[in-house]
Motif scaffolding. Structure first.
Motif, PDB file in Angstrom:
ATOM      1  N   SER A 261       3.720  -0.114   3.898  1.00  0.00           N
ATOM      2  CA  SER A 261       2.830  -0.244   2.949  1.00  0.00           C
ATOM      3  C   SER A 261       1.831   0.895   3.100  1.00  0.00           C
ATOM      4  O   SER A 261       1.785   1.549   4.095  1.00  0.00           O
TER       5      SER A 261
ATOM      6  N   GLY B  47      -2.041   2.937   1.664  1.00  0.00           N
ATOM      7  CA  GLY B  47      -3.044   2.911   0.658  1.00  0.00           C
ATOM      8  C   GLY B  47      -4.124   4.341   1.167  1.00  0.00           C
ATOM      9  O   GLY B  47      -4.262   4.419   2.098  1.00  0.00           O
TER      10      GLY B  47
ATOM     11  N   ASP C 127       3.695  -2.121  -9.709  1.00  0.00           N
ATOM     12  CA  ASP C 127       2.381  -2.654  -9.217  1.00  0.00           C
ATOM     13  C   ASP C 127       2.573  -2.786  -7.582  1.00  0.00           C
ATOM     14  O   ASP C 127       2.271  -3.782  -6.876  1.00  0.00           O
ATOM     15  N   SER C 128       2.866  -1.664  -7.165  1.00  0.00           N
ATOM     16  CA  SER C 128       2.902  -1.439  -5.616  1.00  0.00           C
ATOM     17  C   SER C 128       4.044  -2.258  -4.715  1.00  0.00           C
ATOM     18  O   SER C 128       4.107  -2.094  -3.726  1.00  0.00           O
TER      19      SER C 128
ATOM     20  N   THR D  77      -7.137   3.792   0.197  1.00  0.00           N
ATOM     21  CA  THR D  77      -8.330   3.046   0.850  1.00  0.00           C
ATOM     22  C   THR D  77      -7.778   1.735   1.248  1.00  0.00           C
ATOM     23  O   THR D  77      -6.761   1.409   0.733  1.00  0.00           O
ATOM     24  N   LYS D  78      -8.448   1.026   1.913  1.00  0.00           N
ATOM     25  CA  LYS D  78      -8.331  -0.367   2.326  1.00  0.00           C
ATOM     26  C   LYS D  78      -8.187  -1.316   0.978  1.00  0.00           C
ATOM     27  O   LYS D  78      -7.299  -2.425   1.129  1.00  0.00           O
ATOM     28  N   GLU D  79      -9.130  -1.115  -0.041  1.00  0.00           N
ATOM     29  CA  GLU D  79      -9.146  -1.823  -0.978  1.00  0.00           C
ATOM     30  C   GLU D  79      -7.957  -1.668  -2.170  1.00  0.00           C
ATOM     31  O   GLU D  79      -7.728  -2.701  -2.751  1.00  0.00           O
ATOM     32  N   GLN D  80      -7.318  -0.501  -2.031  1.00  0.00           N
ATOM     33  CA  GLN D  80      -6.248  -0.380  -3.203  1.00  0.00           C
ATOM     34  C   GLN D  80      -5.071   0.098  -2.462  1.00  0.00           C
ATOM     35  O   GLN D  80      -4.905   1.268  -1.970  1.00  0.00           O
ATOM     36  N   LYS D  81      -3.887  -0.786  -2.444  1.00  0.00           N
ATOM     37  CA  LYS D  81      -2.627  -0.435  -2.127  1.00  0.00           C
ATOM     38  C   LYS D  81      -1.975   0.300  -3.042  1.00  0.00           C
ATOM     39  O   LYS D  81      -1.584  -0.338  -4.083  1.00  0.00           O
ATOM     40  N   ILE D  82      -1.262   1.319  -2.751  1.00  0.00           N
ATOM     41  CA  ILE D  82      -0.304   2.224  -3.448  1.00  0.00           C
ATOM     42  C   ILE D  82       0.845   1.684  -3.239  1.00  0.00           C
ATOM     43  O   ILE D  82       1.821   1.278  -4.307  1.00  0.00           O
TER      44      ILE D  82
ATOM     45  N   ASP E  54       3.131  -1.757  -1.337  1.00  0.00           N
ATOM     46  CA  ASP E  54       2.942  -3.091  -0.518  1.00  0.00           C
ATOM     47  C   ASP E  54       4.184  -3.623   0.075  1.00  0.00           C
ATOM     48  O   ASP E  54       5.023  -4.132  -0.962  1.00  0.00           O
TER      49      ASP E  54
END
Length: 257
Positions: free
Chosen positions: A10, A12, A214-215, A14-19, A21
């Motif tokens: 995984s 990202g 979608d990641s 930022t923690k909020e948005q994973k590129i 997963d």
């Protein structure tokens, strides 16, 4: 022979948005993996994580039992060669000097005669002899791409990672580069991982295909398993007709979306 394994990776910014997963894939020696996906879906990010250019937020990448993140850059360079999509760092060099840079993981104080022989053999194999002392600035996009691939081969890696190796190339150069890479992969038992947009070229040259959306892993398997009308519609939102022609999947776009 050792494989290259990606386990539950995984990433990202930022923690909020994973590129990316929970991505898991495996590439064997001599195998070609094509990575497909819409723009911005994380294809380049994935290959940079595999090559330890980016550090995953979770998961691991292994070469055999060796954890890639625990190896030095020189050790990684002997395992993985990376050909980015755009490369301006070589533009002031001639072809020979750029290709010889692939020997850097093995150099102590200077290039040996063996280093030079390896470089010139690859230059010949990539049909670059007449450009050997020409500046890369004076070359076409297809010719430059051959130089960067030649540099990766001179590294004598176990795997080569390529970011859209056929982008902006004409049909002849697309086929030349992919045929050359496929032959080298089989003959020298080098694994290839490449991002690619052309579904038909992926079907012709790849042993496995990874679809990202979608990641996540949207589909993963052989071209016959992955390149279906349903999968292509689900990933790209386009209508296609998929047929088996000459042993390969052939994807034909339909006019209506």
């Amino acid at each position: 022979m050792k494989s290259l394994k990606v386990k539950h990776l995984s990433f990202g910014y930022t923690k909020e948005q994973k590129i990316l997963d929970d991505i898991s894939i495996e590439v064997e020696s001599g195998e070609i993996l094509g990575i497909l996906g819409p723009n911005g879906t994380g294809k380049t990010t994935l290959i940079k994580c595999v090559n330890n250019i980016l550090e995953p937020s979770a998961g691991k990448v292994f070469y055999g039992y060796d954890l890639i993140s625990q190896l030095s850059r020189k050790e990684i360079a002997k395992i993985i060669a990376y050909v980015p999509q755009y490369n301006n760092s070589f533009f002031g060099m001639n072809v020979v000097d750029a290709v010889l840079m692939g020997r850097m993981p093995y150099v102590t104080t200077h290039y040996t005669e063996q280093d030079k022989k390896i470089a010139f053999d690859i230059i010949k194999q990539m049909e670059l002899e007449k450009f050997a002392f020409r500046s890369i600035k004076a070359m076409s996009g297809g010719e430059r791409q051959r130089v960067f691939i030649a540099r990766s081969l001179v590294q004598q890696p176990k795997f080569i990672i390529l970011d859209e190796p056929t982008s902006a190339l004409d049909l002849h150069n697309q086929l030349f580069i992919l045929h050359t890479l496929a032959n080298i992969a089989k003959e020298q038992n080098i694994g290839l991982i490449m991002t690619i947009h052309d579904l038909n070229l992926a079907a012709m040259f790849c042993d496995k295909i990874l679809m990202l959306k979608d990641s996540h892993v949207f589909a993963y398997g052989t071209p016959h398993e992955v390149l279906t009308e349903e999968n292509i519609d689900g990933m790209y939102r386009v209508n296609t007709k998929v047929q088996d022609i000459d042993g390969f999947k052939h994807v034909r776009l339909l006019k209506n979306l």
